[in-house]
Motif scaffolding. Structure first.
Motif, PDB file in Angstrom:
ATOM      1  N   LEU A 158       0.845  -1.140  -0.080  1.00 53.11           N
ATOM      2  CA  LEU A 158      -0.041  -0.148   0.170  1.00 53.11           C
ATOM      3  C   LEU A 158       0.929   1.217   0.149  1.00 53.11           C
ATOM      4  CD1 LEU A 158      -2.768  -1.053   2.418  1.00 53.11           C
ATOM      5  CD2 LEU A 158      -3.129  -0.877  -0.075  1.00 53.11           C
ATOM      6  N   GLU A 159       1.907   1.214   0.687  1.00 53.95           N
ATOM      7  CA  GLU A 159       3.052   2.247   0.638  1.00 53.95           C
ATOM      8  C   GLU A 159       3.396   2.483  -0.548  1.00 53.95           C
ATOM      9  OE1 GLU A 159       6.855   4.006   3.111  1.00 53.95           O
ATOM     10  OE2 GLU A 159       5.802   2.235   3.631  1.00 53.95           O
ATOM     11  N   SER A 162       1.027   4.210  -2.882  1.00 50.55           N
ATOM     12  CA  SER A 162       0.922   5.466  -2.529  1.00 50.55           C
ATOM     13  C   SER A 162       2.091   6.336  -3.342  1.00 50.55           C
ATOM     14  CB  SER A 162       1.277   5.962  -1.015  1.00 50.55           C
ATOM     15  OG  SER A 162       1.137   7.275  -0.657  1.00 50.55           O
ATOM     16  N   LYS A 163       3.367   5.786  -3.436  1.00 46.48           N
ATOM     17  CA  LYS A 163       4.395   6.370  -4.023  1.00 46.48           C
ATOM     18  C   LYS A 163       4.663   5.944  -5.290  1.00 46.48           C
ATOM     19  CE  LYS A 163       6.481   6.668   0.535  1.00 46.48           C
ATOM     20  NZ  LYS A 163       7.488   6.332   1.553  1.00 46.48           N
ATOM     21  N   MET A 202      -6.318   2.363   5.302  1.00 52.70           N
ATOM     22  CA  MET A 202      -5.200   2.375   4.623  1.00 52.70           C
ATOM     23  C   MET A 202      -5.199   1.639   3.233  1.00 52.70           C
ATOM     24  SD  MET A 202      -3.379   4.305   6.482  1.00 52.70           S
ATOM     25  CE  MET A 202      -1.846   4.401   5.369  1.00 52.70           C
ATOM     26  N   LEU A 206      -6.698   3.913  -0.937  1.00 50.90           N
ATOM     27  CA  LEU A 206      -5.460   3.778  -2.087  1.00 50.90           C
ATOM     28  C   LEU A 206      -6.236   2.881  -2.993  1.00 50.90           C
ATOM     29  CD1 LEU A 206      -2.555   3.597  -0.022  1.00 50.90           C
ATOM     30  CD2 LEU A 206      -2.917   5.401  -1.538  1.00 50.90           C
ATOM     31  N   PRO A 239      -5.966   8.812  -4.786  1.00 52.62           N
ATOM     32  CA  PRO A 239      -6.309   8.438  -3.530  1.00 52.62           C
ATOM     33  C   PRO A 239      -7.324   9.115  -2.881  1.00 52.62           C
ATOM     34  CG  PRO A 239      -4.128   9.527  -3.613  1.00 52.62           C
ATOM     35  CD  PRO A 239      -4.520   9.370  -4.985  1.00 52.62           C
ATOM     36  N   PHE A 245       1.911   9.010   2.527  1.00 50.72           N
ATOM     37  CA  PHE A 245       1.583   7.645   3.050  1.00 50.72           C
ATOM     38  C   PHE A 245       1.874   8.061   4.572  1.00 50.72           C
ATOM     39  CE2 PHE A 245       2.357   3.488   4.788  1.00 50.72           C
ATOM     40  CZ  PHE A 245       1.272   2.763   4.283  1.00 50.72           C
ATOM     41  N   GLU A 246       3.001   8.326   4.880  1.00 54.21           N
ATOM     42  CA  GLU A 246       3.800   8.437   6.298  1.00 54.21           C
ATOM     43  C   GLU A 246       2.646   9.128   7.181  1.00 54.21           C
ATOM     44  OE1 GLU A 246       6.963   7.415   3.701  1.00 54.21           O
ATOM     45  OE2 GLU A 246       5.339   9.012   3.862  1.00 54.21           O
ATOM     46  N   GLU A 249      -0.769   7.475   7.703  1.00 49.26           N
ATOM     47  CA  GLU A 249      -0.488   6.269   8.547  1.00 49.26           C
ATOM     48  C   GLU A 249      -0.532   6.666   9.804  1.00 49.26           C
ATOM     49  OE1 GLU A 249       0.973   2.702  10.251  1.00 49.26           O
ATOM     50  OE2 GLU A 249       1.963   4.319  10.277  1.00 49.26           O
ATOM     51  N   CYS A 307      -6.655  14.270   8.488  1.00 47.45           N
ATOM     52  CA  CYS A 307      -5.355  14.319   7.701  1.00 47.45           C
ATOM     53  C   CYS A 307      -5.218  15.695   6.972  1.00 47.45           C
ATOM     54  CB  CYS A 307      -5.326  13.174   6.768  1.00 47.45           C
ATOM     55  SG  CYS A 307      -5.355  11.565   7.417  1.00 47.45           S
TER      56      CYS A 307
END
Length: 353
Positions: A158-159, A162-163, A202, A206, A239, A245-246, A249, A307
């Motif tokens: 998932l990270e 995101s990237k 999470m 995404l 998304p 992402f960080e 999360e 967020c």
């Protein structure tokens, strides 16, 4: 172990007669290791059903994670794929997979390695890359994952989504994976569901996440104590929370730290003790979120507002993002120890954490 033909050079394919998966297990004296949470799926009707959930695989490029004795591998090859990359950590399974590779010349590449560290951004030909906004590339990830690795692996991927790196450097690569039934329910849980969790937010912010079907535990050898869910992921073009992402999360993890309490209790842990209440109120007001909602009641829209509001506060005070609530608790405990002769009682916060 790689033996791949040039793209488009392999004719219509059918596996020759081979030993059954059960016979492969006996031939190579394979045994599922409990410490690796291994469970074999021997029923080829079920492996065909899993592969069918991945969509059209004719002439596709597929990475299978943890093929083990090769049940799902056979179903993937029978679907007419162009090339199949097998990533297997347990060396005991390599000889059996080589037998499959020899039965499908030019189609199979076997990598003896750990999927958690394997560099998948270089696993497929460059011509398969697509723009993120386009339809998903002709690349699929399929795997009957050991329970011990399934959750850390999906968080890692998932990270990557995101990237847009790792297996998603090629575009919106689709995944069809197995999880414990309870984890599958968390991945797809809606607001208000008791299964709603950090994993729900999470994954769903995404990807489009679909819980395809349940495989009863007795279908596996050895039989696990739980049933197994087959889950399909397709990364979203945009998304639902457009923050790093960080940051997402951290906010989501904090909210769910006290899942049975009001959501403001978890949000408090985003801020240092000095000014904690004031900053928590500021964040809740800016995001227009009711502080008396429970974490599992919050919608994706409310998480997005939280967020975005937290990002604005971090931009104004960069020290906020690096603040670690657990570290603050540890320091308080150390200070308490230094100031007393006895062992201090564990705090309520530490019990929850």
């Amino acid at each position: 172990f790689c033996r791949m033909a040039a793209p488009g050079k392999v004719a219509a394919f059918r596996l020759p007669p081979l030993p059954t998966i059960g016979e492969i297990i006996k031939l190579f004296r394979l045994k599922a290791l409990k410490q690796l949470s291994q469970n074999f799926l021997l029923d080829l009707r079920l492996t065909d059903k899993i592969v069918k959930q991945a969509g059209e695989l004719k002439n596709a490029y597929v990475c299978e994670v943890g093929p083990g004795p090769g049940g799902i591998t056979r179903s993937i090859l029978s679907a007419g794929v162009e090339q199949l990359l097998l990533i297997e950590k347990d060396a005991r399974f390599i000889p059996g997979l080589q037998m499959l590779s020899e039965a499908a010349p030019g189609k199979v590449c076997i990598v003896h390695g750990d999927i958690l560290t394997y560099k998948m951004e270089k696993a497929f030909p460059k011509h398969l890359r697509k723009n993120w906004e386009d339809e998903p590339p002709d690349i699929h990830i399929i795997g009957n994952l050991p329970f011990s690795v399934s959750t850390p692996l999906i968080i890692k991927w998932l990270e990557n989504v995101s990237k847009r790196d790792g297996p998603f450097a090629y575009g919106r690569t689709q995944m069809t994976l197995t999880f414990q039934k309870e984890v599958g329910e968390r991945l797809t849980a809606n607001p208000g569901s008791n299964q709603r969790s950090r994993l729900s937010i999470m994954a769903q912010h995404l990807c489009t996440v679909e819980n395809c079907f349940i495989i009863p535990g007795q279908a596996f050898v050895p039989k696990p104590e739980v049933d197994v869910a087959v889950v399909h992921f397709t990364p979203l073009v945009q998304p639902k929370i457009q923050q790093p992402f960080e940051l997402v999360e951290k906010v989501v993890r904090s909210v769910f730290q006290f899942r049975r309490k009001y959501c403001f209790r978890g949000i408090e842990t985003l801020f240092p003790e000095n000014g904690r209440l004031k900053r928590t109120e500021q964040l809740m007001m800016t995001a227009a979120v009711d502080p008396t909602l429970r974490p599992f009641q919050l919608s994706m829209s409310q998480f997005r507002k939280l967020c975005n509001a937290y990002r604005k506060m971090c931009d104004e005070d960069p020290s906020l993002f690096v603040f670690n609530y657990r570290e603050e608790l540890r320091q308080k405990k150390t200070t308490s120890l230094l100031g007393s002769t006895g062992q201090p009682e564990q705090t309520e916060e530490e019990n929850h954490l």
